[in-house]
Design a protein around this motif. Sequence first.
Motif, short mmCIF file in Angstrom:
data_model
loop_
_atom_site.label_atom_id
_atom_site.label_comp_id
_atom_site.label_asym_id
_atom_site.label_seq_id
_atom_site.Cartn_x
_atom_site.Cartn_y
_atom_site.Cartn_z
N TYR A 120 -3.78 -0.88 -6.86
CA TYR A 120 -2.63 -0.76 -5.76
C TYR A 120 -2.76 -1.64 -3.69
O TYR A 120 -1.88 -1.62 -3.55
N LEU A 121 -3.48 -0.16 -3.47
CA LEU A 121 -2.70 0.00 -2.39
C LEU A 121 -4.08 -1.73 -1.38
O LEU A 121 -3.54 -1.51 -0.09
N THR A 122 -4.02 -2.35 -2.64
CA THR A 122 -5.20 -3.27 -1.79
C THR A 122 -4.25 -4.19 -1.63
O THR A 122 -4.08 -5.23 -0.33
N LYS A 123 -2.96 -4.14 -2.55
CA LYS A 123 -2.24 -4.89 -2.73
C LYS A 123 -0.22 -4.44 -1.79
O LYS A 123 -0.09 -5.90 -1.81
N HIS A 124 -0.95 -3.50 -1.21
CA HIS A 124 0.59 -2.39 0.04
C HIS A 124 0.20 -1.90 1.08
O HIS A 124 -0.73 -0.79 0.95
N ASP A 125 -0.19 -2.76 1.68
CA ASP A 125 -0.53 -2.46 3.03
C ASP A 125 -0.26 -1.19 4.17
O ASP A 125 -0.08 -0.26 4.70
N GLU A 126 1.06 -0.85 3.47
CA GLU A 126 1.97 -0.05 4.01
C GLU A 126 1.96 0.88 4.35
O GLU A 126 1.95 1.65 4.60
N PHE A 127 0.74 1.24 2.97
CA PHE A 127 0.53 3.06 2.50
C PHE A 127 -1.06 3.06 3.96
O PHE A 127 -0.91 3.58 3.67
N ALA A 128 -1.21 1.68 4.39
CA ALA A 128 -2.79 2.11 4.88
C ALA A 128 -2.97 3.24 6.13
O ALA A 128 -3.74 3.80 6.18
N ASP A 129 -2.13 3.45 6.57
CA ASP A 129 -1.94 4.50 7.92
C ASP A 129 -2.01 5.79 6.86
O ASP A 129 -2.74 6.41 8.17
N ILE A 130 -1.65 5.65 5.62
CA ILE A 130 -1.74 7.39 5.35
C ILE A 130 -2.55 7.55 4.40
O ILE A 130 -2.71 8.09 2.97
N THR A 131 -3.87 6.37 3.94
CA THR A 131 -4.92 6.06 3.48
C THR A 131 -5.82 7.06 3.77
O THR A 131 -6.26 6.27 4.93
N ASP A 132 -6.75 7.75 2.38
CA ASP A 132 -7.96 8.82 3.49
C ASP A 132 -9.01 7.79 2.23
O ASP A 132 -9.14 7.60 1.25
N PRO A 133 -10.44 7.70 2.87
CA PRO A 133 -11.18 6.78 2.00
C PRO A 133 -11.69 7.93 0.39
O PRO A 133 -11.50 9.33 1.45
N VAL A 134 -11.95 7.07 -0.07
CA VAL A 134 -12.71 8.32 -1.80
C VAL A 134 -14.65 8.77 -0.72
O VAL A 134 -15.10 7.66 -0.79
N THR A 135 -14.24 10.30 -0.92
CA THR A 135 -15.41 10.52 0.11
C THR A 135 -16.22 11.89 -1.31
O THR A 135 -15.90 11.88 -2.72
N PRO A 136 -18.28 11.79 -1.57
CA PRO A 136 -18.56 12.68 -1.85
C PRO A 136 -17.96 13.46 -1.89
O PRO A 136 -18.08 14.45 -2.70
N ASP A 137 -18.15 14.33 -0.85
CA ASP A 137 -16.79 15.62 -0.86
C ASP A 137 -15.67 15.72 -1.91
O ASP A 137 -15.08 17.09 -2.35
#
Length: 113
Positions: free
Chosen positions: A85-102
Motif C-alpha cells: 500500500y505504501l509503495t502506491k501512497h507516497d503521502e505517508f513516506a515522511d512518517i514511514t520507517d524501515p523494517v530492520t532486524p531489530d
Amino acid sequence: MTEPATEPTVERRDDRHRYEILVAGERAGLTAFRDRGEQRVFYHTEIDDAFAGRGLAAQLVGQALADVRAQGKRIVPVCPYVAKYLTKHDEFADITDPVTPDVLSWLRERKAA
Ligand SMILES: CC(C)(COP(=O)(O)OP(=O)(O)OC[C@H]1O[C@@H](n2cnc3c(N)ncnc32)[C@H](O)[C@@H]1OP(=O)(O)O)[C@@H](O)C(=O)NCCC(=O)NCCS
C-alpha cells in the motif's frame, strides 16, 4: 423507511492492538499492530473471505495510517499488504520507517508474550 447502505467504518481498538473495519456493523477485517515507542509496527492485515476483493483492505489501511499521523506516530510496515500500500501512497513516506532486524526480533518477542 429503509436507511441507505452505510459506508464502511474503521475503528482503532487499542485493547486488541488493531484497527477493525466494519460493514453495516459487522467486522469485515483487521490490521494488527504493536507500538514500539513512537513507532506503530503493522504486522498482519486480513479481510474475511466474504468481504474480499472490494477494496476494503485499502480503506482500512488508508484510514489506519491517517490515524497514525494524527497521533503523531510513525509507521513500520512489516505486513506485506501495508508495505505494498505504501509503495502506491507516497503521502505517508515522511512518517514511514524501515523494517530492520531489530524491529523484527522485537516483534517476535512481543507476539510470543
Ligand atoms: C490481502 C488481503 C488483506 C486483501 O484484502 P482485500 O480487501 O480483498 O484487498 P483490496 O481489494 O483492498 O486490495 C487487493 C490488493 O491486495 C493485494 N494483495 C493480495 N494479497 C496480498 C498479500 N498477501 N500481500 C500484499 N498484497 C496483497 C492485491 O495484489 C491487490 O493489489 P492491487 O490493489 O494493487 O491490485 C486479503 O486478501 C486477505 O485477508 N488475505 C489473507 C491474509 C494475507 O495474506 N494478508 C496480507 C499479508 S499480512
